[in-house]
Design an enzyme around this catalytic site. Structure first.
Site, PDB file in Angstrom:
ATOM      1  N   ASN A   6     -55.925 -33.834 -22.155  1.00 34.44           N
ATOM      2  CA  ASN A   6     -54.535 -33.703 -21.790  1.00 34.44           C
ATOM      3  C   ASN A   6     -54.017 -32.989 -22.887  1.00 34.44           C
ATOM      4  O   ASN A   6     -53.542 -33.809 -23.757  1.00 34.44           O
ATOM      5  CB  ASN A   6     -54.034 -34.903 -21.355  1.00 34.44           C
ATOM      6  CG  ASN A   6     -52.601 -34.866 -20.935  1.00 34.44           C
ATOM      7  OD1 ASN A   6     -52.093 -33.658 -20.632  1.00 34.44           O
ATOM      8  ND2 ASN A   6     -51.837 -35.911 -20.646  1.00 34.44           N
ATOM      9  N   LEU A   7     -53.454 -31.716 -22.677  1.00 39.10           N
ATOM     10  CA  LEU A   7     -52.554 -30.830 -23.826  1.00 39.10           C
ATOM     11  C   LEU A   7     -51.354 -31.272 -23.907  1.00 39.10           C
ATOM     12  O   LEU A   7     -50.588 -30.937 -24.771  1.00 39.10           O
ATOM     13  CB  LEU A   7     -53.207 -29.468 -23.804  1.00 39.10           C
ATOM     14  CG  LEU A   7     -54.646 -29.151 -23.925  1.00 39.10           C
ATOM     15  CD1 LEU A   7     -54.815 -27.703 -23.847  1.00 39.10           C
ATOM     16  CD2 LEU A   7     -55.618 -29.830 -24.943  1.00 39.10           C
ATOM     17  N   LYS A   8     -50.952 -32.103 -22.919  1.00 41.78           N
ATOM     18  CA  LYS A   8     -49.295 -32.250 -22.973  1.00 41.78           C
ATOM     19  C   LYS A   8     -48.459 -31.058 -23.092  1.00 41.78           C
ATOM     20  O   LYS A   8     -48.954 -29.921 -22.400  1.00 41.78           O
ATOM     21  CB  LYS A   8     -49.014 -33.439 -23.750  1.00 41.78           C
ATOM     22  CG  LYS A   8     -49.892 -34.648 -23.416  1.00 41.78           C
ATOM     23  CD  LYS A   8     -49.774 -35.929 -23.989  1.00 41.78           C
ATOM     24  CE  LYS A   8     -50.685 -37.045 -23.687  1.00 41.78           C
ATOM     25  NZ  LYS A   8     -50.287 -38.401 -24.355  1.00 41.78           N
ATOM     26  N   HIS A  86     -49.308 -40.090 -14.567  1.00 42.80           N
ATOM     27  CA  HIS A  86     -49.483 -40.326 -16.206  1.00 42.80           C
ATOM     28  C   HIS A  86     -48.362 -41.124 -16.591  1.00 42.80           C
ATOM     29  O   HIS A  86     -47.246 -40.983 -16.186  1.00 42.80           O
ATOM     30  CB  HIS A  86     -49.517 -38.918 -17.088  1.00 42.80           C
ATOM     31  CG  HIS A  86     -50.049 -39.168 -18.369  1.00 42.80           C
ATOM     32  ND1 HIS A  86     -49.010 -39.604 -19.276  1.00 42.80           N
ATOM     33  CD2 HIS A  86     -51.190 -39.230 -19.016  1.00 42.80           C
ATOM     34  CE1 HIS A  86     -49.536 -39.495 -20.364  1.00 42.80           C
ATOM     35  NE2 HIS A  86     -50.871 -39.286 -20.142  1.00 42.80           N
ATOM     36  N   GLU A 155     -55.193 -46.051 -19.087  1.00 43.56           N
ATOM     37  CA  GLU A 155     -54.338 -45.800 -20.112  1.00 43.56           C
ATOM     38  C   GLU A 155     -53.335 -46.617 -20.607  1.00 43.56           C
ATOM     39  O   GLU A 155     -52.097 -46.545 -20.045  1.00 43.56           O
ATOM     40  CB  GLU A 155     -53.712 -44.304 -19.998  1.00 43.56           C
ATOM     41  CG  GLU A 155     -54.960 -42.961 -19.704  1.00 43.56           C
ATOM     42  CD  GLU A 155     -54.301 -41.765 -20.273  1.00 43.56           C
ATOM     43  OE1 GLU A 155     -54.940 -41.240 -20.969  1.00 43.56           O
ATOM     44  OE2 GLU A 155     -53.225 -41.266 -19.810  1.00 43.56           O
ATOM     45  N   GLY A 161     -50.993 -42.222 -28.054  1.00 43.85           N
ATOM     46  CA  GLY A 161     -50.466 -41.530 -29.173  1.00 43.85           C
ATOM     47  C   GLY A 161     -49.930 -42.333 -30.505  1.00 43.85           C
ATOM     48  O   GLY A 161     -49.128 -42.130 -31.059  1.00 43.85           O
ATOM     49  N   SER A 191     -55.382 -42.828 -27.516  1.00 45.51           N
ATOM     50  CA  SER A 191     -56.063 -43.018 -29.046  1.00 45.51           C
ATOM     51  C   SER A 191     -57.589 -42.959 -28.947  1.00 45.51           C
ATOM     52  O   SER A 191     -58.051 -43.468 -30.115  1.00 45.51           O
ATOM     53  CB  SER A 191     -55.305 -43.943 -29.669  1.00 45.51           C
ATOM     54  OG  SER A 191     -53.933 -44.069 -30.037  1.00 45.51           O
TER      55      SER A 191
END
Ligand code: 13P
Length: 233
Positions: A6-8, A86, A155, A161, A191
């Site tokens: 997931n490149l956000k 998400h 998640e 993060g 993470s």
């Protein structure tokens, strides 16, 4: 296994195209199912083994939904994979469970592969296992857990993060509970890095990973794909 990035809100359109080209080279040599979710402005038609999905879309063909994209914009690029639920959309953008379920139904009806995310914030985890399971169960409300094109990603919000991860025992414990709710493949996210992915992938009931920051360099993401291949040999 399923190895997803997931490149956000990272990488430009130009850099994303180079990124996908690089990852495609390792995906071609790999047995893994590789998914990439770029920023929406980087979506395009990618004729790759790597499956490119959208991080978000509005449940509509088109219309007056400023700032959103709909089915028409996804169809232009042949995109049939979407991330829904998400934690950043739940907590930063304020998406309710009701709206998320509506979005889920819409894209399910369109036959999309849906990566559906669940996970608890820190204070819920600290309130004990029962409270935590109740919180996560509420995130299954209105969701067809038997949908054949569903992938679930657990998640924990506090692990995203932050460099923090649950212990492997905790991951196994919660994944075992979540497997009772749905037969869908179950990914762990939060993470995941080059240095812990091997351990995470070996946990029972972990069918893959959803990686954020550590996947931003194609080289690192490729290493993770290679590790997954090595584990399966
Ligand atoms: P990090 O890997 O940066 O913790 O992000 C995880 C995530 O949110 C993937 O969807």
């Amino acid at each position: 296994m399923i190895i997803a990035a997931n490149l956000k809100t990272n990488l430009t359109r130009h850099d994303t195209a180079l990124y996908i080209e690089e990852v495609e080279k390792c995906a071609q040599k790999s047995e893994q199912e590789v998914l990439i979710f770029p920023a929406i402005s980087s979506l395009d038609t990618f004729e790759t083994k790597v499956e490119v999905g959208t991080q978000n879309a509005y449940p509509t063909i088109n219309g007056a939904f400023t700032g959103e994209i709909g089915l028409e914009q996804l169809d232009e690029f042949g995109i049939k994979t979407i991330l829904i639920g998400h934690s950043e959309r739940r907590h930063i953008l304020g998406e309710s469970q009701e709206f998320i379920a509506q979005k889920f139904d819409y894209f399910k009806d369109q036959g999309f592969k849906i990566v559906y995310c669940v996970g608890e914030p820190k204070e819920v985890r600290e309130a004990g296992k029962m409270k935590m399971l109740a919180y996560i169960s509420a995130q299954y409300e209105g969701i067809d857990t038997a949908y054949e094109n569903l992938i679930i990603a657990y998640e924990p919000v506090w692990a995203i993060g932050t460099g923090l991860t649950p212990t492997l025992e905790d991951i196994q414990d919660i994944h075992t509970e979540l497997k009772k709710k749905s037969p869908a493949p179950l990914l762990y996210g939060g993470s995941v890095k080059v240095n812990n992915i091997k351990d995470v992938l070996q946990v029972k009931n972990v069918d893959g990973v959803l990686v954020g920051s550590a996947a931003l360099y194609a080289e690192h993401f490729c290493t993770m794909i290679e590790y997954a291949d090595a584990l399966e040999k």
